[in-house]
Design a protein around this motif. Structure first.
Motif: not given
Length: 203
Positions: A84, A97, A101-102, A175, A189-190, A192-193
């Protein structure tokens, strides 16, 4: 003259590899559910629907099996994170990032068993203390390398990398506890990232 394996022997090897992967996968699931103390050779054999004696053809002891299960999880996570990060391109912010995310995807959606296995402290016996630390260091090194690259070229800004990394992993490990349900998970998720990235940027 080079020896060439017969089709029959190749099939046997593939079947053995599949069986071994099945055993390791069952051990991973049981470790996640019950921890080291709650895992036994008998339980793994039962989940795989094989005899205990058959399992011993692949692993000589519970600790050998658990060690391979830990290494299997570590390698899978590292492969996913590395792929990733590389796909994100050369920029440190984009790579970081992507890593964050991964990692959330791994912990929350795809392989949630990873989190409890590597939780700290996790009641592991002494012989696993150093291997687990080494596995965590290998994982941490992926994030650290991207962050240090970003600091060197001015793309990232962080006063104390060690503290920020501890905070980042705290965010990631928690998370799964509070991330919204399926309908809002991508947005969560976005968000949090984006928040986690602020540990390493002045934006």
């Amino acid at each position: 003259m080079t020896d060439v394996a017969s089709p029959a022997s190749s099939r046997v090897a593939r079947r053995r590899d599949r069986r071994k992967q099945q055993i390791v996968g069952s051990a991973v699931r049981l470790l996640a559910e019950h921890g080291y103390q709650g895992v036994s050779v008998e339980a793994v054999a039962e989940e795989c629907d094989i005899a205990k004696a058959t399992l011993y053809h692949y692993f000589s002891s519970k600790d050998e099996l658990v060690g391979e299960a830990l290494e299997s999880v570590t390698l899978d996570v590292l492969r996913r994170l590395s792929a990733r990060s590389e796909a994100a391109g050369p920029g440190a912010v984009d790579r970081l990032r992507a890593l964050i995310d991964e990692q959330i995807l791994i912990l929350v959606e795809d392989t949630p068993e990873v989190a409890p296995i590597f939780a700290w402290p996790a009641g592991w016996p002494e012989q696993f203390a150093e291997p687990l630390k080494t596995m965590r260091r290998r994982h941490n090194a992926l994030f650290r390398a991207v962050i240090e690259d970003g600091l060197a070229d001015g793309e990232l800004d962080c006063a104390d990398v060690d503290v920020a990394l501890h905070c980042l992993h705290g965010i990631l490990n928690q998370t799964a506890v509070w991330l919204p349900g399926d309908a809002d998970r991508a947005a969560g998720r976005a968000a949090t990232t984006a928040c986690a990235l602020r540990l390493f940027t002045s934006m």
